[in-house]
Scaffold this motif. Sequence first.
Motif, PDB file in Angstrom:
ATOM      1  N   ASP A   1     -94.840 138.350 -72.009  1.00 45.25           N
ATOM      2  CA  ASP A   1     -94.095 139.607 -71.961  1.00 45.25           C
ATOM      3  C   ASP A   1     -93.455 139.920 -73.310  1.00 45.25           C
ATOM      4  O   ASP A   1     -93.503 139.118 -74.241  1.00 45.25           O
ATOM      5  N   GLU A   2     -92.828 141.087 -73.398  1.00 44.97           N
ATOM      6  CA  GLU A   2     -92.266 141.550 -74.671  1.00 44.97           C
ATOM      7  C   GLU A   2     -90.951 140.871 -75.041  1.00 44.97           C
ATOM      8  O   GLU A   2     -90.394 141.149 -76.097  1.00 44.97           O
ATOM      9  N   ASN A   3     -90.459 139.979 -74.199  1.00 43.79           N
ATOM     10  CA  ASN A   3     -89.202 139.303 -74.482  1.00 43.79           C
ATOM     11  C   ASN A   3     -89.375 137.838 -74.880  1.00 43.79           C
ATOM     12  O   ASN A   3     -88.386 137.110 -74.995  1.00 43.79           O
ATOM     13  N   ALA A   4     -90.600 137.399 -75.083  1.00 46.12           N
ATOM     14  CA  ALA A   4     -90.845 135.992 -75.420  1.00 46.12           C
ATOM     15  C   ALA A   4     -90.139 135.602 -76.723  1.00 46.12           C
ATOM     16  O   ALA A   4     -89.492 134.554 -76.793  1.00 46.12           O
ATOM     17  N   LEU A   5     -90.238 136.417 -77.739  1.00 44.15           N
ATOM     18  CA  LEU A   5     -89.586 136.129 -79.016  1.00 44.15           C
ATOM     19  C   LEU A   5     -88.069 136.165 -78.864  1.00 44.15           C
ATOM     20  O   LEU A   5     -87.367 135.285 -79.357  1.00 44.15           O
ATOM     21  N   ARG A   6     -87.567 137.148 -78.169  1.00 41.90           N
ATOM     22  CA  ARG A   6     -86.112 137.274 -77.960  1.00 41.90           C
ATOM     23  C   ARG A   6     -85.554 136.035 -77.258  1.00 41.90           C
ATOM     24  O   ARG A   6     -84.470 135.563 -77.586  1.00 41.90           O
ATOM     25  N   ARG A   7     -86.309 135.484 -76.310  1.00 44.32           N
ATOM     26  CA  ARG A   7     -85.856 134.286 -75.592  1.00 44.32           C
ATOM     27  C   ARG A   7     -85.975 133.024 -76.432  1.00 44.32           C
ATOM     28  O   ARG A   7     -85.139 132.137 -76.353  1.00 44.32           O
ATOM     29  N   PHE A   8     -87.035 132.919 -77.235  1.00 43.85           N
ATOM     30  CA  PHE A   8     -87.312 131.682 -77.971  1.00 43.85           C
ATOM     31  C   PHE A   8     -86.566 131.580 -79.298  1.00 43.85           C
ATOM     32  O   PHE A   8     -86.173 130.487 -79.719  1.00 43.85           O
ATOM     33  N   ALA A   9     -86.367 132.689 -79.985  1.00 42.47           N
ATOM     34  CA  ALA A   9     -85.787 132.668 -81.331  1.00 42.47           C
ATOM     35  C   ALA A   9     -84.434 131.956 -81.413  1.00 42.47           C
ATOM     36  O   ALA A   9     -84.212 131.202 -82.370  1.00 42.47           O
TER      37      ALA A   9
END
Length: 191
Positions: free
Chosen positions: A112-120
């Motif tokens: 989904d489009e929030n993978a980076l937001r969650r992982f960063a």
Amino acid sequence: MSYENAKANLLAFGKELNLEGLKFDENNACMLGSDNVFSLHLTYEPNSDRLYLYSPIIDGLPRDDKIRLKLYERLLEGSMLGGQMAGGGVGVAVKEELILMHCFIEMGLGVDENALRRFAPLFVETVEKWREIVKKICDGQEPDPFELPIPPQMRDQMNRNNPGGPSFPGNKPPGGKPPGNKPGDEKYIKI
């Protein structure tokens, strides 16, 4: 499709950081920096459908061979199977005297489009931990044992999902010991 997903991830991450309109350049890269102290590099690689995250751990290798060896040993130990590197690893550019920590996020179907937001946040916290470890080694000191960082939003969620259980105000649980059960505890399962 995957590049579109990477762009959507970058936009969502930018919103989280109050950086509206964050986008990749012509090389599918984006660099975020703060006060010339920390930089996070993001690069989308179309052949693998991966979004790579990388950040410098140290700029300038130690001159002393013994310290450099100790540094390399500690970095190799920490990057074994990505266990202490948020699932990634490290690379050394000897000529440039640079050590980078790196990870990637798959951008293919199902992400989904929030993978980076969650992982960063985990990646950034881990980079900061490694910068502390590397600085101590380079200064000839013994670094503290590695403790996996817990980003603030994960700490908050852990506290919400575990009412009455141990709270996690920082990266260390109460008493400085990781959670777990000991033999004799009614929750202990012997395998």
